[in-house]
Every structure is written in C-alpha cells, then in structure tokens.
Enzyme design. Structure first.
Site, mmCIF file in Angstrom:
data_model
loop_
_atom_site.group_PDB
_atom_site.id
_atom_site.type_symbol
_atom_site.label_atom_id
_atom_site.label_comp_id
_atom_site.label_asym_id
_atom_site.label_seq_id
_atom_site.Cartn_x
_atom_site.Cartn_y
_atom_site.Cartn_z
ATOM 1 C CG ASP A 153 -2.276 0.614 0.951
ATOM 2 O OD1 ASP A 153 -2.306 1.846 0.844
ATOM 3 O OD2 ASP A 153 -3.283 -0.097 0.846
ATOM 4 C CG HIS A 229 -5.150 3.927 0.919
ATOM 5 N ND1 HIS A 229 -4.819 2.603 0.673
ATOM 6 C CD2 HIS A 229 -6.394 4.096 0.404
ATOM 7 C CE1 HIS A 229 -5.825 2.015 0.038
ATOM 8 N NE2 HIS A 229 -6.792 2.898 -0.132
ATOM 9 C CB SER A 539 -9.161 0.708 -0.109
ATOM 10 O OG SER A 539 -8.599 0.903 -1.368
#
Length: 759
Positions: A153, A229, A539
């Site tokens: 990620d 994220h 996600s």
C-alpha cells in the site's frame, strides 16, 4: 582525379546500390531506435531455475544483454530483478525491443507496466469476532499472534497507537524480512508488531525519468505513509487494541483489527499522486514471498480490465506465484459501482472483495418547521446546532439577492449539479448563510465537511420532500443538529453503491467478487489529526477479510489459498447478522445477488468449520490456464516444469470454483465439481437445490458420503433451460447439508442464450 574514376562500372553498380541501401536501412533503424520512446516492461520467466538469487539475476542479464548489446547496457536498463518467489525482471525497453524479447525461448510473457490505483471500532463486533468470547476463531488462534500479514500500500505510520506491541511475544523465527532506515523513517520504529517496512520506487522514478520530486508531491522516499491509506488498511487488518478511538467524538469505542495480535509487514508501493506502478508491486510480492508472509493484502487495482487479465497483468502473474507457494492474495474489487461489469482483480487465484455498509451509520438531523425530522447521511457536521431559521431554495434566490445578503442567517437547500458541494458550502458561507442542505446522489462514503458551516446531505428523494415543504409553506424554517452515531437496528446491511459489480468482463465463467465485508465509514488509524478517521471503499473491506484469512492460516495451516477462499464463500451470509436480507444500492435498489457480493457477507463465526471445501491446486490452475487458451510452452515456463494440456481442452465451466456461473446456456450441459471433506470422518451430505427461475438442475449423486478412506469426491450438475428466449442472469444456489450444522452453499448464476436466429 579523372572523371572516369568516378564512374562505376556496370558489373559493380548493383553491389554499390545494395550497399548504399543497406547503409540507409541501418541508419534509419538507428534513428528509429533512438527516437522510439523507452517504457518500463516486465519480462516474466516463470518459476526460478536456480536456488541462488544471484545466479537468477545473472541469467536475467544473459537474456537482456545480447538484445541491448552489452551487459553494461543491461545493467543500465534493468530496474528490478525478480529472483526470490519467481523469475523475471523489469527493464526500460522500446516497444520493438519488447517485441523481440517476447520471442526469446525462456520468456513466458512481456507486459508493459501499468499504474494501479488505491482503491475499526465496530466492524469486528458486527461480524461476530468478539474478543471477550472464550471460544471462536480469535480465541483459538491467540488473535493471530503468529500470523504475518503483508500490506502492499502507501506505507505505514509507525507511531500510531494501533501498532503498539503490548503483550506480543517474539517475532516469528521464520520471518526473513527487514525494516529499512530512510528519509523521515528509522528502522528502530519497528517493533514486535510492525516487523517489516520496505519501500519500492524504481518503477515510479523510471516513469519520471529520474525526475520525480517527492517533496513537491508531499512524499518522502521511505516506508513512511504520508497519505494514510496504508496505515488505515494495516490497522483495519491487524491493528492492536486501542481504547477510546473516535473521530470528533463519533464512533467512539475500542479500535482493533480483524487479527489484533498478528504482525505487519509493510511494503510501500503507492505514492501521494495515487500512482502504484506494477514493477514496484511485483518486486514487493517477490520480497514478500521470500520474507515469509502468511497473507498478502492489496487494497488497489487497475482500471476496469479490457484485456485478458492473466495474460496482460503483471500483478496477476506475480500473485499466481505467491498462491502456488501457499500464500493467499486478498484484493479490492474496485470502486466503480454500481454499474455492472466493473469488477477488477478477477484472476481465479485471487480473493476479490466487495464492500458493504454495516449497522453503524452517522446521521445529521434536519428538523423542519412542521416538526418532521429527516436524517442527512454521509457527511459529518461537528459543530453547534443551528436553531430554527428561514429555509430557502437556492434556485429561488438570484445572484443579486445573494450579493445583497438575502442568505444571511438562513439555511439553503441546494440540488447538486456537479461535484462542487464543498464549493457551494464555501460560497453559501461567504454570503452569510449559516447552513446548507445538499441533495445529491448517495455515495455510501463518510466524509467530514471541509467548510466551517452546518451541512447535511440528503438523497434527491428527501431533497424533493424538503422542496415540497418549502413550496407549500408560507414561512419555511429548519434547524440542523450535529451528526450523531446510530448503532444496531433498524439499520440494515447493504452492498455499498461504490462497490464494483460483476459479472467478470474477462472470464464471465469465473464469479467475481468472491466475498463482501464492511467497507463504508470504517474507522481506523491515520497519520494526522486525532490519529483515527473514516474511510470508505473496497480498500477498507479488503483488510477486514485479510485479517480473517490470517486467523484462518493459523487455525487451518494445512489449507490451501483456494480452500480458504472456498470456506469464505460457502459459509458467507446472505442476510446481515440481525437476519435482514442484504440489499444492493443502485438504480434501482434491489436484493443483492452474486455479482454484488459473491458468496455473501463474510462470516468469521463459521468460516473455520465449513464442512467441505472446493479446493484448487496445481492441476486445477493449469486446467484454467489451458481452458483460457495458454499454449503448452507458456504454461511450462510459468510452472517451471514441462506440461501438456489434455485433449480435448477442458471446459472453463469445470474449474473447481466455489460457484457455478453459466453465461451462455442454450442446451443441456454437465458441470463437474470436486469437494474435500474437512469435517468429521463419516459425514454424509445431501444436496439442497434452489434453482434459478426456469432453469432445471439435476445433481448426481444427490448424497455424498465420506468414510475413513474417502475425503474427496466428485459430483456433476446437469443444467438446462426452459426459457425460449434470451434472458438476463438468473440466480440460485446449491447447498450440501449434513446433520451437524454444515450448510456448504455455492451461488449459481445462469443466463440463457438462444443462438438459433434465422437471417
């Protein structure tokens, strides 16, 4: 010099013309090669032919060097050598060089690099993963304490409380990875929780020809997460217990991941410009296989695929090698819903995850002057209540009125015409308004307003109700209250509007997504602010499943990735935990079907004891590759061994997926599946059929018996249609049920296609 010396004799003219022509062709070729733009290509060579990684890398230069003219040129061109989990390399090549290299006898495939996109206090309890329970998957696996989850990620924020290592034992001895020190990141930030932190940027830098300016992009060249994220996903999967986590006092509770004692290996492959380049991703997978991860979690994906993905996608090929080595790869299905055929990450060896809401939502109360209270959704307003004041419809107010201060102290109703809601809120505030109600298409995402003004979001239907009140009331008024958290009934689960949908546009026989999990308004760790924030998307649902898979890897260490995927699918829920049917948001809203959520909502309470599994290994994946049109040479290179597809080529319908999807049913067909007993010896299962409307199903045998010497058996399903015209997809299920509480359910999706058209 005499003139005669400049005249070419007739017998030499042809030679000179040919010579000059060859020189011209050679010069043109050089000019073309010089002018042809280099791009990054990944050269896939299949399984490693040597155990020594250095020998593997040298073999890569032996292939590339002759093409480029020297070993030196090969070293300058090559940006990655994939030499641990599989063999291959990434290099800067022209398209003509790539074409020439694709004909090399050792090369499986040459693919051009792609850019992939990045696509809690309540989630675990909602799904039944209760830490206080004396039994269950969490208790039986010590909450995953020996599991290692690889997160590919945007990096990691090591200072988050979610990555504390309180109470954890030593790092598993099999771990071979490392933490690296780099810009703004010290390897000492790692601990017994965060045991690995690496970053991969050569693909990114090559794309920018070495001119990528990290500072301008708000980035650092290190494992540090600058956008949040990766941190959010890591804490959702395996975050440690953190009490009193909240966002502005909303969703307050104890934050933890699905596997709260599992370890994190962070591989930074994505950057603040939302660029995640496949050469970097493939190298991270190569290292993750070497490092000893138990699960790979990737909350990213490409655009809706237009090529046959297994043939063209670097990531899918790298993931194949991971799966063949026993590592499940869990991926996001994408955020391009609710339109159909938008699902990504569709290779049959991937676990592809859809997103749902859950029984926690955030409502902003809007009270009208008639004492009717409407609940605004999706936006967060944390501020003082705006008491009753005049309510105006923005379209009834002229620009001159706005400039003259007509909106001062009032609330405006605005129907969104484009993606400018924050701009409108700022505009309204600048003209003195104290609140705005924005009517828009719902998104199932949770976002805080960036403007200091009371703001509430409603769908267009509620917006019309408010407009009707304004138009039928002499002096309409309203008030907006701060957002509140609502948990439990009557909030029903639904597949989120943004979640990408099937059917699989590349191989429609392969059902995607596989499974669904909560992905809307997920509270997890971030680098800034109060340390926690909401995010929405597949996600977010992906790491929920990744953490559960990590627990399964410890509970069932002998299960293959396919067996784990089967257990997820066959034990999934088609109703939410309160028993309400799961709907799918869209236009129109409907009950969810397999193209919305695969097998259904993940069910960690049952997943470790499915009774039967639809397993897949070497032979089953090769079956798929043969049916997909791969030739024997390509398959042999990919596997690292000689293989010949059977004759006739097997049907893709018989790939041993935990689902049956028939996109073109015109006449009776027979489909084969094999199940493996992972329950008690002596189990007996009976078939329970819920046939799609107008579809005939005949299962043989109707009873499956598993003795001490029989843990695997094959059955067939004859499928025919009574429809005499083309249909859309129709849905049903096939369940194998025993007397011990096992209900092994797979979804059925059938579409009739009549081909006897007369012209």
């Amino acid at each position: 010099m005499e003139l005669s010396s400049l005249i070419v004799p007739n017998n030499k003219k042809h030679f000179v013309v040919v010579f000059i022509g060859l020189v011209l062709i050679f010069k043109i070729a050089l000019i073309t090669a010089a002018n042809e733009k280099s791009q990054i290509y990944t050269v896939h060579l299949g399984e490693r032919q040597h155990d020594d990684p250095n020998i593997v890398t040298e073999s890569h230069h032996d292939i590339l060097g002759p093409l480029l003219g020297s070993k030196k040129a090969s070293h300058e061109s090559m940006i990655y050598s994939y030499r641990h989990g599989f063999s291959g390399f990434a290099a800067k090549l022209t398209s003509s060089q790539a074409r020439e290299l694709s004909g090399h006898p050792d090369v499986v495939r040459v693919t051009r690099s792609k850019n992939m996109k990045l696509k809690t206090t309540r989630v675990s309890d909602y799904l039944g993963l209760t830490s206080a329970a004396p039994t269950g998957l969490l208790h039986e696996t010590d909450m995953g304490s020996e599991a290692i989850v690889g997160i590919l990620d945007s990096g990691i924020w090591p200072d988050s409380k979610s990555f504390n290592d309180n109470g954890l034992g030593p790092i598993p001895t099999r771990w071979k990875g490392k933490c690296v020190s780099a810009e703004a990141f010290n390897a000492s930030s790692c601990n017994r929780k965060l045991i690995g932190a690496m970053y991969y940027s050569k693909g990114l830098e090559s794309k920018y020809n070495g001119s990528f300016n990290a500072a301008e992009k708000g980035e650092v060249m290190s494992p540090l997460d600058k956008i949040g994220h990766g941190t959010h996903c890591a804490s959702t999967a395996v975050g440690s217990f953190v009490p009193d986590a909240n966002v502005l006092s909303l969703a307050q509770g104890t934050a933890r991941g699905s596997a709260p004692r599992a370890r994190i290996a962070s591989y930074k492959v994505c950057w603040n410009n939302e660029e995640c380049f496949t050469p970097d991703i493939v190298k991270a997978i190569d290292h993750a296989i070497r490092d000893g991860v138990d699960v790979l979690s990737l909350s990213l994906g490409s655009e809706v695929p237009v090529d046959f993905e297994v043939d063209r996608d670097d990531f899918a090929i790298a993931a194949f090698h991971a799966v063949m080595k026993g590592i499940p790869v869990v991926c996001a299905g994408g955020n391009d819903g609710p339109e159909k055929e938008t699902i990504s990450n569709v290779a049959p060896w991937l676990i592809t995850v859809a997103a749902t809401t859950m029984d926690r939502e955030y409502f902003t109360p809007i009270t009208l002057g008639n004492n009717i209270t409407l609940l605004g959704q999706e936006g967060l307003y944390i501020g003082e209540e705006v008491g009753f004041t005049d309510l105006l419809f923005y379209d009834d107010v002229t620009r001159e009125d706005m400039e003259a201060g007509k909106a001062t102290g009032k609330i405006l109703l605005f129907f969104q015409r484009a993606n400018f809601e924050d701009d409108f809120a700022a505009y309204a505030k600048s003209k003195g308004a104290v609140g705005v109600i924005i009517a828009t298409q719902p998104t199932d995402s949770i976002d805080a307003s960036t403007v200091d003004i009371a703001i509430a979001y409603v769908d267009n239907e509620l917006g019309m109700d408010i407009l009707l009140y304004i138009q039928t009331t002499k002096s309409p008024i309203a008030k907006i209250s701060p957002t509140k958290t609502f948990v439990g009934r009557p909030l029903a689960t639904k597949v989120a509007r943004f979640s990408s949908r099937g059917p699989n546009s590349l191989s429609p026989v392969i059902l995607k997504p596989d499974i669904a999990a909560p992905g809307s308004g997920i509270l997890a760790a971030v680098p800034t602010g109060g340390g926690y924030d909401f995010m929405s998307g597949t996600s977010m649902s992906t790491p929920v499943v990744s953490g559960i898979v990590a627990l399964l890897r410890k509970k069932r260490p002998d299960w293959s990735p396919a067996a784990i995927r089967s257990a997820l699918v066959t034990t999934a829920l088609q109703t939410d935990p309160s028993g309400e049917p799961i709907a799918a948001e869209g236009s129109p809203r409907k009950l969810a079907d397999p193209f919305d959520y695969g097998g259904g909502l993940v069910n960690p309470v049952k997943v470790a004891d499915p009774g039967l599994v639809y397993d897949m290994g070497h032979d089953e994946y090769v079956h798929y590759l043969c049916s997909a049109g791969y030739d024997n040479t390509s398959i042999s290179k990919l596997l690292g061994e000689i293989y010949t597809c059977p004759t006739p080529i097997p049907s893709m319908l018989d790939v041993n997926m935990p689902s049956i999807t028939i996109p073109y049913l015109s006449e009776e067909i027979t489909i084969t599946r094999t199940v493996t007993n992972v329950g008690p010896v002596g189990s007996v299962y009976k078939a329970v059929i819920q046939a799609p409307q107008g579809i005939n199903l005949q299962v043989s045998p109707e009873t499956l018996e598993f003795g001490s010497n029989t843990n695997k058996t094959t059955f067939t399903v004859k499928v025919s249609t009574t429809h005499r015209a083309n249909t859309d997809y129709l849905f049903g299920s096939l369940t194998w049920a025993d007397n011990e509480g096992h209900n092994v359910r797979i979804p059925l999706s059938v579409r009739t296609r009549v081909f006897n058209f007369k012209i």
